[in-house]
Design a protein around this motif. Sequence first.
Motif, short mmCIF file in Angstrom:
data_model
loop_
_atom_site.label_atom_id
_atom_site.label_comp_id
_atom_site.label_asym_id
_atom_site.label_seq_id
_atom_site.Cartn_x
_atom_site.Cartn_y
_atom_site.Cartn_z
N LEU A 88 -38.81 -23.44 51.15
CA LEU A 88 -39.08 -24.86 50.93
C LEU A 88 -38.94 -25.13 49.43
O LEU A 88 -39.51 -24.44 48.61
CB LEU A 88 -40.50 -25.21 51.39
CG LEU A 88 -40.71 -25.11 52.90
CD1 LEU A 88 -42.16 -25.38 53.25
CD2 LEU A 88 -39.80 -26.08 53.64
N ASN A 92 -43.79 -30.36 49.94
CA ASN A 92 -43.87 -31.55 50.79
C ASN A 92 -45.05 -31.51 51.73
O ASN A 92 -45.56 -30.44 52.06
CB ASN A 92 -42.60 -31.68 51.63
CG ASN A 92 -41.37 -31.82 50.78
OD1 ASN A 92 -40.83 -30.84 50.34
ND2 ASN A 92 -40.95 -33.03 50.55
N ARG A 93 -45.44 -32.71 52.21
CA ARG A 93 -46.51 -32.78 53.20
C ARG A 93 -45.98 -32.32 54.56
O ARG A 93 -44.80 -32.47 54.86
CB ARG A 93 -47.00 -34.23 53.35
CG ARG A 93 -47.92 -34.68 52.26
CD ARG A 93 -48.40 -36.08 52.55
NE ARG A 93 -47.26 -36.97 52.79
CZ ARG A 93 -47.23 -38.24 52.40
NH1 ARG A 93 -48.25 -38.77 51.78
NH2 ARG A 93 -46.18 -38.98 52.64
N ASP A 96 -44.11 -34.87 56.60
CA ASP A 96 -42.77 -35.17 56.11
C ASP A 96 -41.78 -34.07 56.49
O ASP A 96 -40.62 -34.35 56.79
CB ASP A 96 -42.78 -35.36 54.59
CG ASP A 96 -43.47 -36.65 54.18
OD1 ASP A 96 -43.80 -37.44 55.09
OD2 ASP A 96 -43.69 -36.87 52.98
N LEU A 97 -42.24 -32.82 56.49
CA LEU A 97 -41.35 -31.73 56.88
C LEU A 97 -41.00 -31.83 58.36
O LEU A 97 -39.85 -31.65 58.75
CB LEU A 97 -42.01 -30.37 56.60
CG LEU A 97 -42.05 -29.96 55.13
CD1 LEU A 97 -42.81 -28.66 54.98
CD2 LEU A 97 -40.65 -29.81 54.58
N LEU A 100 -38.39 -34.32 59.04
CA LEU A 100 -37.00 -33.96 58.73
C LEU A 100 -36.25 -33.53 59.99
O LEU A 100 -35.02 -33.53 60.02
CB LEU A 100 -36.96 -32.84 57.69
CG LEU A 100 -37.37 -33.26 56.28
CD1 LEU A 100 -37.42 -32.06 55.35
CD2 LEU A 100 -36.42 -34.31 55.73
N PRO A 109 -38.04 -38.90 56.14
CA PRO A 109 -39.50 -39.06 56.08
C PRO A 109 -39.92 -40.44 55.61
O PRO A 109 -40.94 -40.97 56.03
CB PRO A 109 -39.92 -37.99 55.08
CG PRO A 109 -38.87 -36.94 55.18
CD PRO A 109 -37.60 -37.68 55.47
N ALA A 136 -50.09 -30.28 51.72
CA ALA A 136 -48.81 -29.80 51.18
C ALA A 136 -48.50 -28.48 51.87
O ALA A 136 -49.38 -27.61 51.97
CB ALA A 136 -48.91 -29.62 49.68
N HIS A 149 -42.57 -25.20 61.03
CA HIS A 149 -41.12 -25.13 61.28
C HIS A 149 -40.81 -25.32 62.77
O HIS A 149 -39.82 -25.96 63.11
CB HIS A 149 -40.55 -23.81 60.75
CG HIS A 149 -40.49 -23.78 59.26
ND1 HIS A 149 -39.54 -24.47 58.55
CD2 HIS A 149 -41.27 -23.18 58.34
CE1 HIS A 149 -39.74 -24.29 57.25
NE2 HIS A 149 -40.78 -23.49 57.09
N ARG A 152 -41.00 -28.89 63.45
CA ARG A 152 -39.82 -29.57 62.92
C ARG A 152 -38.65 -29.52 63.92
O ARG A 152 -38.02 -30.54 64.18
CB ARG A 152 -39.43 -28.90 61.59
CG ARG A 152 -38.56 -29.74 60.69
CD ARG A 152 -37.11 -29.33 60.74
NE ARG A 152 -36.89 -27.94 60.35
CZ ARG A 152 -35.79 -27.28 60.63
NH1 ARG A 152 -34.82 -27.87 61.29
NH2 ARG A 152 -35.66 -26.02 60.27
#
Lengths: 272, 329
Positions: A88, A92-93, A96-97, A100, A109, A136, A149, A152
């Motif tokens: 990373l 990022n928060r 927000d990840l 993505l 984001p 974060a 992840h 995400r």
Amino acid sequence: MAELRVRNLEVRLGGRPIVREVSLSLRPGELVALLGPNGAGKTTLLRAALGLIPPDGGSVRLDGLPPSRLSPAARARRVGYLPQHRPLAWPNRVRDLVALGRFAHGATPGRLGPADRRAVDAAIRNCGLERFRSRAADTLSGGEQALVHCARVFASEAPLLLVDEPVAALDPRHQLRVMGLLRRRAREGGGVLAVLHDIAVAARWADRICWMRDGRLVAGGAPGATLTPETLAAVYDVPATVFWEGRTPIVILPGPERPEGPPGDEEKAGSA
Amino acid sequence: MSERRLFLGLTAAGVLAVAAACLIGPVPIPGERLLAALFGGGEVGDRIVLWEIRLPRALAATLVGAALGASGAALQGLLRNPLAEPGVLGVSASAALGATFVMYFGFAGAGPWVVPAAAFLGALAATAVIALAAVRTASMVTLILVGVGLSSFAGALIALLTNLAPTPFSLSEMVQWMLGSVANRSFDDLFAAAPFLAAGLAVLFGSRRGLAVLTLGEEAAAGAGLDLRRQRLLVVLGAGLATGAAVALAGVIGFVGIVAPHLMRPLVAHDPARSLLPSALFAGFVLTVADTAARIAPTTTELKLGVVAALLGAPVFVWIAVRRRVTHG
């Protein structure tokens, strides 16, 4: 229906053949484990299947089309990818990840539509990350980051997922959580192809195991059919023992015996 | 909505800085006379001071800052490195080489446009080389190394030209230009640089969405649907155009391209895509204020903007490097 079909795939890197004559397919509803020693060509196979590197022979078809014929975004909406290394760049928060994952749907984001927001919220909930939403990501543990992840790639809502070593370096609890999430994804209609290193984990969780060595698929099928000492010896050059405790496979790798014996014996020896 | 407030605040600060730059100077002009001059009224002297000296100079500082700030933010996003800036890719050094070249051969006197045009050609040549590398190479590290090599080579050639400078006059001209300044810029200079600057900024803003997903690393970003080659090409091209225009306008001005994005990023949740606009506005504000400070500083020779920017920026650069939160290897 979404389908990834690899036929007689050949990939050479720097002139060396890395993937040779590999054929496999992935459909919604199944969790497939890809197993093999380091350097067997597992990651290269995933990358070629995604169209990130061009095949040197054979074919890859994603919903009947070669990935190179699809735009990167259109391909990413059909198949999600969780690479082995997940560096990373910025702190990022978590939210927000996860957001993505909606990139292929045209979102960022800073700009999420209603459908994007729903997908991101659902992924965060399913992965149990609600309390980390605004944290974060670099303040999370490795296990928690693995869940981020996963969330995400889940947020992309791609029907097929290719995940490279999703549980490497995770403690048993986080291993179980990530494998549980991947299996649930498959049960809910997704297709998951996961590169794994832990034979026991693959044997417990996967519907099918593809065994790879030196760029070739040497065996493939349900754990009950392919998880044999012969397969393990052919793939890893390791003499292993396989037991079945009812419907639970137990794999024993070679190593020294314990001089003290099991815990019960030790107690007896102490009281004697 | 805090991002909206950030945008409004930075815009207001920028406008105030330009207004202050117009008010402050060796000949103080009160506000009402300045307003009259702004709308074409008032005394002739006021109009000349405002329209031919202070306003173009302040706007040049703002535009140069905006170009460097946006380029820095985009390059930091692309290269995933908080210490990246236009100078890293060799664009600034190559632009400086172009300018030094025409000064060395004494072409600079041929017209006011010669030095900026040569600087811009140098920037474009460097951008072309970097863009080629961006499309060909598989990794950003190669891109950075090509940029560092290009930068060093341009620096070596500049040193060679300075070493062999035919006259003390051309030597002083070269050194002066390398220091970076927006003094004596006219609206003609601004209009000449504006199209390239606008094109560069447009390309950068058009491609900023991809910078957000690059947070995940190149492999994951490609998997998530980013066209890596196209992203690299657009950012390199946009940064090259904007930086080339900035160097043509003001010479070499360092550090603001690193520092502005770094200070703005935490205010936009560390999203490189969202950091572009605030970085441009903030860098424009900082350079306008720094230039005004250079003008009114009680020194015998006027300080160059590039020198002031470096004096302010270099310590901040070190602070960034030391305090950097390492999230990956």
